[in-house]
Design a protein around this motif. Structure first.
Motif, PDB file in Angstrom:
ATOM      1  N   TYR A   2      14.268  -1.941   1.494  1.00  0.00           N
ATOM      2  CA  TYR A   2      13.260  -1.778   2.170  1.00  0.00           C
ATOM      3  C   TYR A   2      12.615  -0.517   2.351  1.00  0.00           C
ATOM      4  N   LEU A  17      10.252   0.180  -0.530  1.00  0.00           N
ATOM      5  CA  LEU A  17       8.767  -0.065  -0.086  1.00  0.00           C
ATOM      6  C   LEU A  17       8.146   0.279   1.217  1.00  0.00           C
ATOM      7  N   ILE A  19       9.252  -1.052   4.231  1.00  0.00           N
ATOM      8  CA  ILE A  19       9.139  -2.086   5.200  1.00  0.00           C
ATOM      9  C   ILE A  19      10.316  -1.952   6.114  1.00  0.00           C
ATOM     10  N   ASP A  27       9.148  -8.919   6.784  1.00  0.00           N
ATOM     11  CA  ASP A  27       8.040  -8.138   6.051  1.00  0.00           C
ATOM     12  C   ASP A  27       7.821  -9.028   4.520  1.00  0.00           C
ATOM     13  N   SER A  36       5.647 -12.926  -1.592  1.00  0.00           N
ATOM     14  CA  SER A  36       6.764 -12.002  -1.890  1.00  0.00           C
ATOM     15  C   SER A  36       8.101 -12.455  -1.463  1.00  0.00           C
ATOM     16  N   CYS A  46       7.116  -9.713  -5.878  1.00  0.00           N
ATOM     17  CA  CYS A  46       5.780 -10.448  -5.586  1.00  0.00           C
ATOM     18  C   CYS A  46       4.795 -10.780  -6.469  1.00  0.00           C
ATOM     19  N   LYS A  53      -0.051  -8.022  -4.386  1.00  0.00           N
ATOM     20  CA  LYS A  53       0.943  -7.620  -3.357  1.00  0.00           C
ATOM     21  C   LYS A  53       1.518  -6.347  -3.891  1.00  0.00           C
ATOM     22  N   GLU A  89      -0.860  -3.491  -3.425  1.00  0.00           N
ATOM     23  CA  GLU A  89      -1.035  -3.416  -1.913  1.00  0.00           C
ATOM     24  C   GLU A  89       0.172  -2.486  -1.578  1.00  0.00           C
ATOM     25  N   TRP A  90       1.182  -2.625  -2.062  1.00  0.00           N
ATOM     26  CA  TRP A  90       2.335  -1.848  -1.731  1.00  0.00           C
ATOM     27  C   TRP A  90       2.311  -0.495  -2.393  1.00  0.00           C
TER      28      TRP A  90
END
Lengths: 171, 352
Positions: B35, B38, B40, B45, B104, B216, B220, B223-224
């Motif tokens: 987590y 990333l 998150i 998420d 994801s 993912c 995505k 995006e991350w």
């Protein structure tokens, strides 16, 4: 044609596997307290809910529950059922009551037995208290509490079940 | 077909005995770390969660269900489990994304083998009528396989010892390794045999721990905004449970899985092979036709620490780490299940 064989309907293949089982770090802390006659919950740092018995995480938030909270052995009935079939090893004769109880100071219920009660009068919101086994029998087990019995306190309204402070109605 | 990106990965240190930890306590630290990679908060998420584990290892019924307490599953999440190495949980998650059911996925595996007698526990995965009641343990079966290799002149005991020596030395640079040492093949050969012809050093240790990965779609991953690598192919093949019907000196299923995954389409810089026994690394590298240009198990492989149900996923993660670190451009990860390399999965991972 070969001669007709009897069908083989089973073979014996017993399995014995030996394990050195461990309960986990958080359950170990709980069980150590319950051996002393104390119910110890753990609070989620995220949603503030108190779990008992704790497993080491808040299942709702997925974070470790490290703060320990001493709970009362008084509780409120969240739900119950009356069992009419005997269960092996259960010391109480049927019909008996299995209840979802929330200890004062905790938010999440646990399951235990009720006794010394009129089964037909058990109801949601009813106040109960632990009846402990004799101290010399205490072990690392929830079974240190023999069962819960009703106490003479006002019922807890539905919206307050799971929200009673550790001091109970006195707060 | 949608390309799949690996965006986060972590493995706990392999230890001989994780002590009083339960499954939740084993899993949570590795999840927290992926987590963090990333940024998150929890499993809410990602779109899908899949885990791999086996309750027989620790002897706790429904430990895999209890493990869900590590996720934060309120409100309810899409979750699945395989009673296999988490490499197969990765496979399921890839299918989920390719079918368009998720963008994801969090994949994790955990194994606490120390509470039981692992080689005996693994005997119970055999055919239940003829083999499991004989309690033939996993080390004895691997020893039968090694004997075939040695007596057939396909390998020597020194070849096996060289595998062990390379694993121990490579593991010196691997902070998660359980066994690491600067030892030579001669040092290994000086050991007594354990289950003949295997020496203890030829067998992976019993280890506790967990691994986790997040995959993912490429969109995505962008995006991350984290470094990622691509899974360009994955396939798995299984051979018969009847050991007498298989050529134990080869791994046809591994070769077929690698072909189907597209391994041959380019150079293989790094190969992470799940070989719990030294001779099996030789079987696998030959089945795959790996040569000098490929670095095999540069972190020591599972001879340095064998997280049952998590090390197959960790093989993929190790290749991912090498690629995002710029140490390799393309690699393969192999995972295995069952006795004597019965069931094999091959993943091809490439630089994005």
């Amino acid at each position: 044609m070969s001669e007709q064989q009897e069908p083989v309907t089973g073979i014996e293949a017993p399995i014995y596997l030996k394990y050195n089982f461990t309960a986990g770090a958080a359950p170990t802390r709980f069980l150590t307290q319950v051996k002393k006659g104390v119910l110890m919950g753990q609070r989620c740092p995220s949603c503030q809910q108190v779990y008992v018995p704790p497993r080491g995480s808040c299942g709702a938030c997925g974070v470790p529950t490290e703060e320990e909270v001493t709970l009362s052995d008084k509780a409120t009935v969240e739900s119950f059922t009356i069992v009419h079939i005997p269960i092996p090893g259960n010391p109480i004769e049927p019909p008996f009551v299995v209840a979802n109880l929330v200890a004062d100071g905790a938010n999440i219920s646990f399951i235990h037995l009720m006794n010394e009660c009129v089964n037909e009068e058990v109801h949601i919101g009813q106040r109960v208290q632990a009846v402990w086994k004799p101290e010399e029998e205490w072990d690392y087990a929830m079974g240190n509490i023999h069962y819960f019995r009703p106490i003479d306190e006002p019922d807890v309204p539905d919206d307050k079940i799971g929200r009673m402070p550790v001091a109970g109605w006195e707060d | 077909m949608k390309e799949i990106a690996i965006v986060a990965y972590h493995q706990s240190k392999a230890v001989a005995d994780a002590g009083a930890c339960n499954e939740v306590e084993l899993i949570m630290p590795v999840l927290t770390e992926v987590y963090r990679q990333l940024g998150i908060a929890n499993a809410q998420d990602v779109d899908f969660v899949c885990s791999g584990s086996c309750d027989y290892l620790q002897g706790a019924a429904f430990a895999f269900v209890a493990g869900v307490d590590a996720l934060g599953a309120v409100p309810p999440i899409k979750e699945s489990h395989v009673e296999m190495d988490a490499a197969w949980a990765l496979y399921e998650s890839i299918l989920k994304i390719r079918m368009g059911h998720a963008d994801s996925a969090l994949v994790y595996g955990f194994g606490k083998s120390s509470p039981g007698e692992l080689p005996i526990v693994l005997s119970q995965q055999l055919d239940p009528y003829y083999l499991a009641p004989l309690w033939i343990d996993s080390i004895s079966l691997a020893a039968l396989q090694a004997r075939l290799m040695l007596d057939g002149g396909k390998i020597s005991e020194r070849d096996m010892a060289e595998v062990v020596s390379r694993s121990r030395r490579n593991a010196l640079a691997n902070p998660n390794a359980q066994l690491a040492a600067d030892i030579s093949a001669d040092d290994v050969l000086a050991e007594e045999t354990y289950v003949s012809p295997l020496r203890k050093a030829d067998c992976a240790p019993v280890s506790d721990g967990a691994s986790a990965m997040i995959i993912c779609t490429v969109e995505k991953a962008r995006e991350w905004g984290v470094p990622y690598a691509l899974i360009s192919g994955i396939d798995h093949r299984m051979e018969t449970h009847n050991l007498g019907m298989r050529d134990l000196t080869d791994s046809v299923s591994t070769r077929l899985a690698a072909e189907a995954a597209g391994m041959g389409a380019g150079k293989v810089d790094v190969a992470e092979l799940y070989a719990p026994f030294s001779h099996q690394e030789l079987i696998l590298s030959r089945a795959l036709g790996l040569g000098e240009e490929t670095s095999i198990n540069p972190g020591g492989g599972v001879l340095a620490g064998n997280l049952m149900m998590a090390s197959g996923l960790a093989r993929v993660g190790e290749v991912f780490k090498r690629i995002v670190a710029g140490e390799a451009e393309r690699g393969i990860a192999h995972a295995t299940s069952g006795p004597c390399l019965q069931h094999n999965l091959v993943t091809v991972v490439e630089k994005a």
